[in-house]
Design a protein around this motif. Structure first.
Motif, PDB file in Angstrom:
ATOM      1  N   ASP A  11       0.855  -1.190   0.000  1.00 43.13           N
ATOM      2  CA  ASP A  11       0.000   0.000   0.000  1.00 43.13           C
ATOM      3  C   ASP A  11       0.891   1.239   0.000  1.00 43.13           C
ATOM      4  O   ASP A  11       1.744   1.406   0.891  1.00 43.13           O
ATOM      5  CB  ASP A  11      -0.884   0.037   1.247  1.00 43.13           C
ATOM      6  N   LEU A  13       0.773   4.759   0.859  1.00 43.78           N
ATOM      7  CA  LEU A  13      -0.116   5.620   1.633  1.00 43.78           C
ATOM      8  C   LEU A  13       0.308   7.083   1.543  1.00 43.78           C
ATOM      9  O   LEU A  13       1.507   7.390   1.544  1.00 43.78           O
ATOM     10  CB  LEU A  13      -0.126   5.188   3.086  1.00 43.78           C
ATOM     11  N   GLY A  29       0.719  -4.643   3.007  1.00 43.69           N
ATOM     12  CA  GLY A  29      -0.722  -4.701   3.208  1.00 43.69           C
ATOM     13  C   GLY A  29      -1.405  -5.721   2.329  1.00 43.69           C
ATOM     14  O   GLY A  29      -0.790  -6.651   1.809  1.00 43.69           O
ATOM     15  N   ASN A  34      -3.284  -8.571   5.975  1.00 49.01           N
ATOM     16  CA  ASN A  34      -3.534  -7.865   7.238  1.00 49.01           C
ATOM     17  C   ASN A  34      -4.148  -8.791   8.279  1.00 49.01           C
ATOM     18  O   ASN A  34      -3.825  -8.706   9.470  1.00 49.01           O
ATOM     19  CB  ASN A  34      -4.471  -6.682   7.011  1.00 49.01           C
ATOM     20  N   ALA A  85      -0.712  -0.871  -4.521  1.00 46.20           N
ATOM     21  CA  ALA A  85      -1.981  -0.132  -4.474  1.00 46.20           C
ATOM     22  C   ALA A  85      -1.724   1.261  -3.919  1.00 46.20           C
ATOM     23  O   ALA A  85      -1.202   1.403  -2.809  1.00 46.20           O
ATOM     24  CB  ALA A  85      -2.997  -0.857  -3.613  1.00 46.20           C
ATOM     25  N   VAL A  87      -3.196   4.572  -2.328  1.00 46.02           N
ATOM     26  CA  VAL A  87      -4.363   4.803  -1.469  1.00 46.02           C
ATOM     27  C   VAL A  87      -4.654   6.296  -1.387  1.00 46.02           C
ATOM     28  O   VAL A  87      -3.753   7.109  -1.172  1.00 46.02           O
ATOM     29  CB  VAL A  87      -4.114   4.240  -0.062  1.00 46.02           C
ATOM     30  N   ALA A  94     -10.792   5.029   2.783  1.00 47.79           N
ATOM     31  CA  ALA A  94      -9.777   4.728   1.773  1.00 47.79           C
ATOM     32  C   ALA A  94     -10.397   4.326   0.443  1.00 47.79           C
ATOM     33  O   ALA A  94     -11.362   3.565   0.386  1.00 47.79           O
ATOM     34  CB  ALA A  94      -8.880   3.607   2.271  1.00 47.79           C
ATOM     35  N   TYR A  96      -8.770   3.086  -3.597  1.00 49.84           N
ATOM     36  CA  TYR A  96      -7.534   2.459  -4.041  1.00 49.84           C
ATOM     37  C   TYR A  96      -7.378   2.511  -5.558  1.00 49.84           C
ATOM     38  O   TYR A  96      -8.353   2.424  -6.298  1.00 49.84           O
ATOM     39  CB  TYR A  96      -7.506   0.978  -3.614  1.00 49.84           C
ATOM     40  N   PHE A  98      -5.130   0.135  -8.058  1.00 49.46           N
ATOM     41  CA  PHE A  98      -4.319  -1.075  -8.013  1.00 49.46           C
ATOM     42  C   PHE A  98      -3.482  -1.226  -9.282  1.00 49.46           C
ATOM     43  O   PHE A  98      -3.945  -0.965 -10.395  1.00 49.46           O
ATOM     44  CB  PHE A  98      -5.215  -2.309  -7.867  1.00 49.46           C
ATOM     45  N   VAL A 246      -8.176   1.977   7.222  1.00 48.14           N
ATOM     46  CA  VAL A 246      -7.422   0.937   6.517  1.00 48.14           C
ATOM     47  C   VAL A 246      -7.160  -0.234   7.465  1.00 48.14           C
ATOM     48  O   VAL A 246      -6.586  -0.065   8.539  1.00 48.14           O
ATOM     49  CB  VAL A 246      -6.097   1.490   5.977  1.00 48.14           C
ATOM     50  N   GLY A 298      -2.761   3.779   8.682  1.00 50.85           N
ATOM     51  CA  GLY A 298      -2.422   2.565   7.956  1.00 50.85           C
ATOM     52  C   GLY A 298      -2.944   1.315   8.639  1.00 50.85           C
ATOM     53  O   GLY A 298      -3.558   1.362   9.705  1.00 50.85           O
TER      54      GLY A 298
END
Length: 307
Positions: A11, A13, A29, A34, A85, A87, A94, A96, A98, A246, A298
């Motif tokens: 991710d 961020l 992530g 996660n 990804a 964000v 969030a 995204y 990708f 997230v 995050g």
């Protein structure tokens, strides 16, 4: 042991540099990743299966798993690139973008499925890993193979932007996997996308009629619900200052699974006879853990000592 099966990605961020410029920072992530991390930090026996690159970003993923006490022996390593990804956060929510073409995760195939020992009692599936082939078909094949003898759980964690143009085959896969699963977790938004409008408990019971034994519904800042054929338990969310959301649902999944594992309830027989106290314990650990995750930036699930 609980084996989380699905995407691992980086991710990017949004952050601000020391010069005040807008920039992005890389964080390990992915929804299923996660959940594996959160399980390990909560003290549950946790393992992870995914296609993970041997590139620099893939090493970040592998090192992050190991640091959170997640067993990586089942990961399929390759030299293909890592999914990324970017964000965007709006009021803590969030969205995204990708980048997943020809990646180690996307090109995971059925010949890379691991042989699992008896110590693996439960498999968890979900996230964007169930959208695109060949990975999506590979994960479903693993569920088909293991569902007759082991507990399986699914959280689709639907990302509408990611499934655009693929809604019909994606919905069909999710419905098949839900019907095979013992445990289903959905946000209230995902529940309504799949089942239409109506009362949450009524819709959850309709999902139970397809085959699962337990449905968790998370209802954002309100709290979370556990529904069985005869029970409807609700626990309110803890009030916290939200940094961003997230990883909130992913952490809830881990807390709920961890509590069920500690109760000795992750068997098909036990899931059919859960007490109110066991359901409440799963909801409480899930919501308490998620509250800590949303209170910091995050996807950074808590360690058990933080609860």
């Amino acid at each position: 042991m609980i084996l989380s099966c699905g995407e691992a990605l980086i991710d990017m961020l949004p952050r601000q540099s020391t010069l005040g410029e807008a920039c992005f920072a890389p964080y390990a992530g992915g929804a299923v990743f996660n959940t594996a991390i959160a399980l390990g930090r909560l003290g549950a026996p946790s393992a992870f299966f995914s296609g993970i690159s041997t590139d620099m970003l893939g090493e970040i993923l592998a090192d992050t798993l190991t640091a959170s006490k997640v067993d990586t022996r089942y990961c399929a390593r390759s030299s293909r690139p890592t999914t990324v990804a970017f964000v965007k956060l709006v009021d803590g929510q969030a969205t995204y973008a990708f980048y997943d073409e020809n990646t180690a995760g996307l090109l995971l195939t059925q010949d890379q499925l691991p042989d699992l020992p008896a110590s693996v009692s439960t498999l968890f599936f979900g996230g964007i890993s169930l959208v695109n082939d060949p990975a999506a078909t590979t994960y479903e094949a693993l569920q088909i193979r293991e569902a007759p003898t082991r507990v399986t759980m699914i959280d689709p964690n639907i990302r509408l932007g990611f499934i655009a143009g693929k809604e019909a085959p994606y919905r069909a896969r999710i419905e098949r996997m839900i019907a095979r699963a013992d445990i289903v977790k959905l946000s209230d938004e995902d529940l309504h996308w799949l089942s239409g409008g109506g009362d949450v408990t009524h819709l959850a019971r309709a999902i139970l009629s397809q085959g699962p034994k337990l449905v968790f519904i998370t209802e954002g800042a309100a709290g979370a619900r556990a529904v069985t054929a005869t029970q409807d338990r609700f626990v309110a969310a803890q009030k916290v200052t939200v940094a961003d959301t997230v990883g909130a649902g992913d952490t809830f999944n881990a807390g709920a699974l961890c509590a069920l594992q500690e109760a000795g309830a992750l068997t098909k027989a036990r899931l059919s006879a859960l007490s109110d106290a066991e359901l409440d314990a799963a909801l409480i650990l899930g919501t308490r853990s998620a509250a800590i995750t949303v209170s910091r930036a995050g996807a950074n699930p808590p360690w058990r000592s933080e609860l």
